[in-house]
Design an enzyme around this catalytic site. Structure first.
Site, PDB file in Angstrom:
ATOM      1  N   LYS A   3     -73.016 102.989  66.043  1.00 55.20           N
ATOM      2  CA  LYS A   3     -73.954 103.882  65.348  1.00 55.20           C
ATOM      3  C   LYS A   3     -75.278 103.970  66.101  1.00 55.20           C
ATOM      4  CE  LYS A   3     -72.269 102.299  60.884  1.00 55.20           C
ATOM      5  NZ  LYS A   3     -72.543 101.027  60.207  1.00 55.20           N
ATOM      6  N   LYS A  39     -78.403  93.823  71.122  1.00 54.82           N
ATOM      7  CA  LYS A  39     -79.467  94.592  70.479  1.00 54.82           C
ATOM      8  C   LYS A  39     -80.762  94.470  71.293  1.00 54.82           C
ATOM      9  CE  LYS A  39     -77.795  96.476  66.612  1.00 54.82           C
ATOM     10  NZ  LYS A  39     -76.418  96.216  66.647  1.00 54.82           N
ATOM     11  N   LYS A  43     -68.694  99.845  73.266  1.00 52.88           N
ATOM     12  CA  LYS A  43     -68.003 100.152  72.007  1.00 52.88           C
ATOM     13  C   LYS A  43     -68.688 101.339  71.322  1.00 52.88           C
ATOM     14  CE  LYS A  43     -70.634  97.594  68.736  1.00 52.88           C
ATOM     15  NZ  LYS A  43     -71.045  96.519  67.957  1.00 52.88           N
TER      16      LYS A  43
END
Ligand code: TYM
Length: 326
Positions: free
Chosen positions: A197, A114, A194
């Site tokens: 969202k 992140k 991956k």
């Protein structure tokens, strides 16, 4: 008593086929097996750790519940609720915070990912896995159906159990992550990442129309080699599509490879789009109906809270006593 299963869905954007194949499909199967007591929740507190528009969040939470019901989570068989409606999740996370080393959280893969995506870290983002441990252990879950990306968080939960039991006496059992055959669906536009969202360009959403599915699958990256094959190391992009085909059709991977032997990408992609569209049709029809019945969805979630809350309260009471609160 049947063993307990817990898992959550974070309402930050719509569900994609990675969520479905890596978690939801299995969550429904486990529920339908009748062998477990299943608790599934909308992880709204977790969703607040990423930048968001407060005007849209409530709708996202509601839609995530609609999606879970549409995919087959059945309130008659599972307890389904919203995380923040059971305040014990945050209370237990606080207790677990006091026994979790910060260094451990700073080293978590998801957290580092992140940060590398440019997110400004807030304390909640760092603390994300501790709240997950609380989610899981409040209900004393034995099994946690999740995608591969959550494996390390369940591992941390197991460490929390060991530390807690060591310091305060045996209270929790170590839960196990359970994965599907498709625990890591890759992005359609980048097979090294991956499907996520947070990167919508590579996502195929469960609510995408047949036209959009066809277009996205058509545009999905492949490689310069010819032929349909399954070799995730050498041919990650094509292998990802073969896996998706296999999961949506129920045809085992070697048979998919055989079926498309000598067939070009264009034809394979056409059939892939078709099998996805066909499988998602019942989901999309149910979703359309449920989206019109907000009252039913909200009252179902409320009923779920009523079932989850007493269990959460019982665990919290036990924990409070063990750690020395009055
Ligand atoms: P969320 O909403 O991001 O993801 C929901 C589930 O989908 C899985 N998943 C994938 N599986 C395969 N391929 C992918 N590309 C892919 N992307 C996502 C995730 O692993 C997840 O199982 N932190 C959780 C929510 C949560 C939770 C919990 C789960 C909060 N508390 C306690 C279990 C137990 C999450 O990331 O959800």
């Amino acid at each position: 008593m049947k063993p307990v299963i817990v898992s959550g869905l974070k309402p930050s954007g719509e569900l994609h086929i990675g969520n479905y194949l890596g978690m939801l499909k299995q969550a429904v199967e486990l529920q339908n097996s009748n062998k477990y007591r299943c608790f599934y929740f909308i992880a709204d507190y977790h969703a607040l750790t990423q930048r968001y528009n407060p005007k849209e969040k409530a709708e996202e939470i509601y839609k995530m519940a609609v999606d879970a019901f549409s995919a087959g989570i059945d309130p008659k068989k599972s307890v389904i609720f919203v995380q923040s409606h059971v305040s014990e999740h945050a209370n237990l996370a606080w207790i677990f915070n006091t026994i979790t080393p910060v260094g451990k959280l700073q080293g978590m893969i998801e957290y580092k990912e992140k940060l590398s995506e440019g997110q400004i870290p807030n304390a909640g983002l760092l603390d994300y896995p501790v709240l997950m441990a609380a989610d899981i252990l409040l209900y004393k879950a034995e099994f946690v159906p999740v995608g591969e990306d959550q494996r390390q968080h369940v591992e941390l939960t197991r460490e929390v159990v060991r530390t807690f039991n060591d310091r305060f006496g045996k209270t929790f059992k170590e839960p196990k992550a359970v994965h599907t055959k498709a625990p890591r669906i890759m992005s359609l536009d980048n097979p090294t990442k991956k499907m996520s969202k947070s990167m919508p360009a590579g996502c195929l959403y469960l609510s995408d129309s047949p036209e959009v599915i066809r277009e996205k699958v058509k545009r999905a990256v492949t490689d310069s080699l010819t032929g349909i094959d399954y070799d995730p190391e050498k041919r990650p992009a094509v292998s990802n599509l073969v896996l998706v085909y296999s999961e949506f059709s129920g045809v085992p991977i070697p048979e998919v490879v055989k079926k498309f032997h000598g067939v070009g990408y264009a034809k394979f992609k056409e059939e892939l789009a078709e099998v996805i569209t066909k499988t998602l049709k019942p989901f999309q029809e149910k979703r359309k109906k449920l989206l019109k019945d907000k009252r039913l969805v909200m009252s179902t979630l409320e009923a779920g809270t009523k079932k989850a809350k007493p269990i959460a309260q019982k665990t919290m009471k036990e924990v409070a006593k063990k750690v020395g609160l009055i």
